[in-house]
Design a protein around this motif. Structure first.
Motif, PDB file in Angstrom:
ATOM      1  N   LEU A 204      -4.138 -14.818   9.513  1.00 49.94           N
ATOM      2  CA  LEU A 204      -2.787 -15.368   9.328  1.00 49.94           C
ATOM      3  C   LEU A 204      -2.870 -16.500   8.301  1.00 49.94           C
ATOM      4  N   PRO A 205      -2.727 -16.162   7.001  1.00 52.41           N
ATOM      5  CA  PRO A 205      -2.759 -17.241   6.006  1.00 52.41           C
ATOM      6  C   PRO A 205      -1.540 -18.139   6.176  1.00 52.41           C
ATOM      7  N   GLY A 206      -1.759 -19.414   5.901  1.00 50.07           N
ATOM      8  CA  GLY A 206      -0.638 -20.360   5.865  1.00 50.07           C
ATOM      9  C   GLY A 206      -0.125 -20.461   4.441  1.00 50.07           C
TER      10      GLY A 206
ATOM     11  N   ASP B 245      -4.291   0.036  -5.237  1.00 54.51           N
ATOM     12  CA  ASP B 245      -3.066  -0.716  -5.507  1.00 54.51           C
ATOM     13  C   ASP B 245      -2.019   0.218  -6.108  1.00 54.51           C
ATOM     14  N   ARG B 246      -0.780  -0.201  -5.975  1.00 58.31           N
ATOM     15  CA  ARG B 246       0.350   0.520  -6.560  1.00 58.31           C
ATOM     16  C   ARG B 246       0.375   0.356  -8.084  1.00 58.31           C
ATOM     17  N   VAL B 247      -0.138  -0.776  -8.571  1.00 59.47           N
ATOM     18  CA  VAL B 247      -0.060  -1.103 -10.001  1.00 59.47           C
ATOM     19  C   VAL B 247      -1.437  -0.890 -10.649  1.00 59.47           C
ATOM     20  N   GLY B 248      -1.516   0.124 -11.520  1.00 55.64           N
ATOM     21  CA  GLY B 248      -2.790   0.493 -12.129  1.00 55.64           C
ATOM     22  C   GLY B 248      -3.433  -0.642 -12.908  1.00 55.64           C
TER      23      GLY B 248
ATOM     24  N   GLY C 102      -5.060 -14.210  -6.518  1.00 55.09           N
ATOM     25  CA  GLY C 102      -4.410 -13.709  -5.307  1.00 55.09           C
ATOM     26  C   GLY C 102      -5.420 -13.375  -4.224  1.00 55.09           C
ATOM     27  N   ASN C 103      -4.916 -13.180  -3.012  1.00 55.19           N
ATOM     28  CA  ASN C 103      -5.790 -12.939  -1.853  1.00 55.19           C
ATOM     29  C   ASN C 103      -6.601 -11.646  -1.987  1.00 55.19           C
ATOM     30  N   GLY C 104      -5.947 -10.587  -2.437  1.00 58.54           N
ATOM     31  CA  GLY C 104      -6.626  -9.286  -2.522  1.00 58.54           C
ATOM     32  C   GLY C 104      -7.731  -9.299  -3.563  1.00 58.54           C
TER      33      GLY C 104
ATOM     34  N   GLY D 167      -4.920  -5.509  -6.215  1.00 60.85           N
ATOM     35  CA  GLY D 167      -4.432  -6.140  -7.456  1.00 60.85           C
ATOM     36  C   GLY D 167      -3.778  -7.462  -7.119  1.00 60.85           C
ATOM     37  N   GLN D 168      -2.956  -7.942  -8.018  1.00 63.28           N
ATOM     38  CA  GLN D 168      -2.172  -9.136  -7.688  1.00 63.28           C
ATOM     39  C   GLN D 168      -1.060  -9.306  -8.695  1.00 63.28           C
ATOM     40  N   GLN D 169      -0.068 -10.087  -8.307  1.00 65.38           N
ATOM     41  CA  GLN D 169       0.971 -10.465  -9.247  1.00 65.38           C
ATOM     42  C   GLN D 169       0.349 -11.373 -10.300  1.00 65.38           C
TER      43      GLN D 169
ATOM     44  N   VAL E  71      -2.093   4.048  -6.043  1.00 63.54           N
ATOM     45  CA  VAL E  71      -1.213   4.782  -5.138  1.00 63.54           C
ATOM     46  C   VAL E  71      -0.273   3.796  -4.443  1.00 63.54           C
ATOM     47  N   ASP E  72       0.952   4.263  -4.171  1.00 62.21           N
ATOM     48  CA  ASP E  72       1.902   3.450  -3.400  1.00 62.21           C
ATOM     49  C   ASP E  72       1.702   3.788  -1.926  1.00 62.21           C
ATOM     50  N   ILE E  73       1.386   2.795  -1.097  1.00 64.70           N
ATOM     51  CA  ILE E  73       1.029   3.112   0.300  1.00 64.70           C
ATOM     52  C   ILE E  73       2.216   3.602   1.121  1.00 64.70           C
TER      53      ILE E  73
ATOM     54  N   VAL F 222      -1.808  -5.609   1.551  1.00 65.49           N
ATOM     55  CA  VAL F 222      -0.447  -5.494   0.981  1.00 65.49           C
ATOM     56  C   VAL F 222       0.577  -6.221   1.848  1.00 65.49           C
ATOM     57  N   GLY F 223       1.451  -6.975   1.186  1.00 61.83           N
ATOM     58  CA  GLY F 223       2.554  -7.630   1.889  1.00 61.83           C
ATOM     59  C   GLY F 223       3.612  -8.036   0.874  1.00 61.83           C
ATOM     60  N   ILE F 224       4.863  -7.810   1.217  1.00 57.26           N
ATOM     61  CA  ILE F 224       5.965  -8.177   0.320  1.00 57.26           C
ATOM     62  C   ILE F 224       7.011  -8.951   1.114  1.00 57.26           C
TER      63      ILE F 224
END
Ligand code: NAD
Length: 267
Positions: free
Chosen positions: A193-195, A44-47, A24-26, A16-18, A71-73, A100-102
């Motif tokens: 490694l995205p910049g 993704d955590r967000v349906g 977004g990347n995903g 998903g994405q914000q 699902v929340d990983i 996933v990355g926060i």
């Protein structure tokens, strides 16, 4: 469609994405994989976010087989649930793409709070490692598989976000470790490694935290990149496509910057 992933079963974790004005990347990676013939499990955590990606994926390739899982990983049983769902749905698992990355709440090391450190390490490193661990038995049985982990150039160059940097440095180390320990089983493991990428996570969330306009932050970010502009999620998606495809058959243990030359300044 050119079929660079024809028939491959690809699991995108964090598909998903914000919400925001850019992709977004995903989501971009899921769409790119679909355009090249992958069969997808989007996690993704967000349906709502993962269902939106499903719609975009279907628009990118109307014949793509696509399943979703909310699902929340960080949940104990999440990694096993993800891999079991992929195998029950498609019978195999060719590509695990960990997106996933926060980083919310992160701070320099002298101000970093315990709970923020724990949350960022739990999501970015511990859960990612557990997803890799859950995928390995199936890939070993197949004698083939690809894992791609989304790290960040912050793993080598970021001094004001300690937990994020530590988590992504751990992802790089884990990637190399997994690559070496699984090479003889036909499993390739790489990191991207995205910049500075123009995504809602990279620009809008950071602008909101700083209390400035997205355009102001976007300009500031672009000015620090040797190529003079930010990347887009399609740059990350295209790198992910290469690493997932057979074109990268002899590529493993690589931590690939996609950063317009930014990390070339380090060292
Ligand atoms: N945008 C940049 O400038 C930049 C730079 C370097 C690295 N990255 C990396 O790129 C990746 C993400 O990029 P994006 O644009 O797709 O971000 P995003 O935040 O828009 O999407 C990530 C997705 O992961 C999901 N997610 C978060 N926590 C989860 C959890 N516990 N369980 C399941 N799903 C969860 C979110 O719901 C979201 O849909 C991250 O790993 C990030 O560290 C981004």
């Amino acid at each position: 469609m050119t079929g660079r992933l024809d028939g491959k079963v690809c699991v995108v974790v964090g598909a998903g994405q914000q919400p925001g004005p850019t992709i977004g990347n995903g989501r971009a990676t899921s769409m790119r994989f679909a355009q090249e013939g992958a069969r997808l499990l989007l996690v993704d955590r967000v349906g709502d976010a993962v269902e939106r990606t499903r719609n975009d994926v279907t628009a990118a390739n109307t014949t793509t087989e696509v399943a979703t899982l909310t699902v929340d990983i960080t949940a104990d049983d999440a990694p096993d649930t993800i891999m079991r769902t992929a195998i029950e749905t498609y019978g195999r698992l060719d590509v695990l793409h960990n997106n996933v990355g926060i980083g919310a709440g992160d701070a320099p090391p002298h101000r970093l709070a315990d709970d923020v450190f724990d949350r960022i390490i739990d999501v970015n490193l511990r859960s990612l490692w557990r997803c890799c661990r859950a995928a390995i038995p199936q890939m070993r049985e197949q004698g083939a598989g690809v894992i791609t982990n989304i790290s960040s150039i912050a793993s080598v160059a970021a001094n004001h976000i300690a937990a994020y940097r530590m988590s992504k440095a751990g992802v790089d180390a884990l990637t190399r470790n997994l690559a070496v320990t699984n090479a003889k089983h036909g499993i390739r493991v790489n990191a991207i490694l995205p910049g500075l990428i123009d995504t809602p996570l990279g620009v809008d969330s950071a602008a909101a935290a700083l209390g400035i306009d997205r355009e102001v932050l976007a300009e500031r970010r672009a000015a620090t990149v040797p190529m003079g502009h930010q990347g887009t999620a399609w740059d990350v998606a295209n790198a992910a496509l290469f690493l997932a495809s057979d074109e990268a058959a002899f590529v493993t243990g690589v931590c690939l910057p996609v950063d317009g030359g930014q990390s070339a300044r380090v060292g």
